[in-house]
Structure formats: C-alpha cells, structure tokens
Design a protein around this motif. Structure first.
Motif, PDB file in Angstrom:
ATOM      1  N   HIS A 113     -30.350  -8.626   1.569  1.00 41.72           N
ATOM      2  CA  HIS A 113     -29.791  -8.698   0.223  1.00 41.72           C
ATOM      3  C   HIS A 113     -30.128 -10.048  -0.380  1.00 41.72           C
ATOM      4  O   HIS A 113     -30.257 -11.040   0.316  1.00 41.72           O
ATOM      5  N   ARG A 114     -30.302 -10.053  -1.668  1.00 40.56           N
ATOM      6  CA  ARG A 114     -30.661 -11.278  -2.366  1.00 40.56           C
ATOM      7  C   ARG A 114     -29.593 -11.673  -3.369  1.00 40.56           C
ATOM      8  O   ARG A 114     -29.406 -12.831  -3.634  1.00 40.56           O
ATOM      9  N   GLY A 115     -28.940 -10.701  -3.949  1.00 38.91           N
ATOM     10  CA  GLY A 115     -27.967 -10.994  -4.988  1.00 38.91           C
ATOM     11  C   GLY A 115     -26.549 -10.884  -4.476  1.00 38.91           C
ATOM     12  O   GLY A 115     -26.294 -10.574  -3.320  1.00 38.91           O
ATOM     13  N   ASN A 116     -25.629 -11.139  -5.362  1.00 39.55           N
ATOM     14  CA  ASN A 116     -24.209 -11.064  -5.051  1.00 39.55           C
ATOM     15  C   ASN A 116     -23.764  -9.617  -4.908  1.00 39.55           C
ATOM     16  O   ASN A 116     -24.361  -8.712  -5.505  1.00 39.55           O
ATOM     17  N   ALA A 117     -22.704  -9.411  -4.155  1.00 43.56           N
ATOM     18  CA  ALA A 117     -22.091  -8.088  -4.079  1.00 43.56           C
ATOM     19  C   ALA A 117     -21.385  -7.842  -5.410  1.00 43.56           C
ATOM     20  O   ALA A 117     -20.634  -8.693  -5.892  1.00 43.56           O
ATOM     21  N   ILE A 118     -21.658  -6.696  -6.026  1.00 46.81           N
ATOM     22  CA  ILE A 118     -21.066  -6.382  -7.323  1.00 46.81           C
ATOM     23  C   ILE A 118     -20.033  -5.263  -7.219  1.00 46.81           C
ATOM     24  O   ILE A 118     -19.467  -4.845  -8.219  1.00 46.81           O
ATOM     25  N   GLY A 119     -19.810  -4.776  -6.012  1.00 49.87           N
ATOM     26  CA  GLY A 119     -18.833  -3.728  -5.783  1.00 49.87           C
ATOM     27  C   GLY A 119     -18.990  -3.164  -4.391  1.00 49.87           C
ATOM     28  O   GLY A 119     -19.736  -3.705  -3.569  1.00 49.87           O
ATOM     29  N   THR A 120     -18.280  -2.076  -4.133  1.00 48.28           N
ATOM     30  CA  THR A 120     -18.399  -1.388  -2.846  1.00 48.28           C
ATOM     31  C   THR A 120     -18.513   0.110  -3.091  1.00 48.28           C
ATOM     32  O   THR A 120     -18.098   0.624  -4.130  1.00 48.28           O
ATOM     33  N   TYR A 121     -19.078   0.789  -2.111  1.00 49.44           N
ATOM     34  CA  TYR A 121     -19.218   2.242  -2.154  1.00 49.44           C
ATOM     35  C   TYR A 121     -19.076   2.724  -0.724  1.00 49.44           C
ATOM     36  O   TYR A 121     -19.841   2.287   0.148  1.00 49.44           O
ATOM     37  N   PHE A 122     -18.108   3.565  -0.479  1.00 53.24           N
ATOM     38  CA  PHE A 122     -17.782   4.021   0.877  1.00 53.24           C
ATOM     39  C   PHE A 122     -17.585   2.844   1.825  1.00 53.24           C
ATOM     40  O   PHE A 122     -18.022   2.863   2.976  1.00 53.24           O
ATOM     41  N   GLY A 123     -16.969   1.787   1.324  1.00 53.86           N
ATOM     42  CA  GLY A 123     -16.649   0.627   2.141  1.00 53.86           C
ATOM     43  C   GLY A 123     -17.799  -0.318   2.409  1.00 53.86           C
ATOM     44  O   GLY A 123     -17.655  -1.298   3.130  1.00 53.86           O
ATOM     45  N   LYS A 124     -18.969  -0.039   1.856  1.00 58.00           N
ATOM     46  CA  LYS A 124     -20.132  -0.915   2.049  1.00 58.00           C
ATOM     47  C   LYS A 124     -20.446  -1.620   0.733  1.00 58.00           C
ATOM     48  O   LYS A 124     -20.268  -1.047  -0.343  1.00 58.00           O
ATOM     49  N   PRO A 125     -20.935  -2.861   0.799  1.00 58.16           N
ATOM     50  CA  PRO A 125     -21.191  -3.604  -0.434  1.00 58.16           C
ATOM     51  C   PRO A 125     -22.372  -3.048  -1.225  1.00 58.16           C
ATOM     52  O   PRO A 125     -23.340  -2.547  -0.662  1.00 58.16           O
ATOM     53  N   ILE A 126     -22.250  -3.148  -2.528  1.00 58.34           N
ATOM     54  CA  ILE A 126     -23.358  -2.872  -3.439  1.00 58.34           C
ATOM     55  C   ILE A 126     -23.872  -4.232  -3.889  1.00 58.34           C
ATOM     56  O   ILE A 126     -23.136  -4.996  -4.515  1.00 58.34           O
ATOM     57  N   PHE A 127     -25.098  -4.558  -3.531  1.00 62.21           N
ATOM     58  CA  PHE A 127     -25.676  -5.833  -3.929  1.00 62.21           C
ATOM     59  C   PHE A 127     -26.429  -5.661  -5.239  1.00 62.21           C
ATOM     60  O   PHE A 127     -27.073  -4.629  -5.460  1.00 62.21           O
ATOM     61  N   GLU A 128     -26.367  -6.678  -6.103  1.00 61.73           N
ATOM     62  CA  GLU A 128     -27.053  -6.587  -7.384  1.00 61.73           C
ATOM     63  C   GLU A 128     -28.563  -6.531  -7.199  1.00 61.73           C
ATOM     64  O   GLU A 128     -29.276  -5.948  -8.013  1.00 61.73           O
TER      65      GLU A 128
END
Length: 62
Positions: free
Chosen positions: A3-18
């Motif tokens: 991952h390169r960007g910040n986490a912008i949320g989660t989905y099924f308990g896993k981070p969504i990275f920008e």
C-alpha cells in the motif's frame, strides 16, 4: 502488493487504501465490486483495473 496511500475506510474488516502498488505500478481505489451469483463478474473490469481481496477495484493511475 504494497500500500502507498492512507487507509480511507474498511470493507469486511480489511483496510481500503487510497492507493496501492502492484508490480511497481501505481493504482488508486475506484470502487467496491458488486457480488453477483456467488462471484465477482471479472468481465466487467476495464483493462486498467484490478480486483483485490476482499472485493476492491483499483484502477491504474495514469
């Protein structure tokens, strides 16, 4: 995948990275894949998109 960007949320308990990096290529978060008929319809991805677990679609950053 890294991952390169910040986490912008989660989905099924896993981070969504920008943004993420795959094979030294940058990708940015685009959307959450729609789950249909017990699978993700991969034929709906564009050539510049990738599907990442748990169902996140990233597009190549031009």
């Amino acid at each position: 995948m890294s991952h390169r960007g910040n986490a912008i949320g989660t989905y099924f308990g896993k981070p969504i990275f920008e943004s993420i990096e795959l094979q030294n290529e940058p990708y940015v978060f685009d959307r959450i894949a729609q789950y249909e008929d017990d699978e993700f319809p991969l034929d709906r991805l564009s050539e510049n998109e990738v599907l990442v677990e748990p169902g996140l679609i990233y597009r190549h950053k031009d």
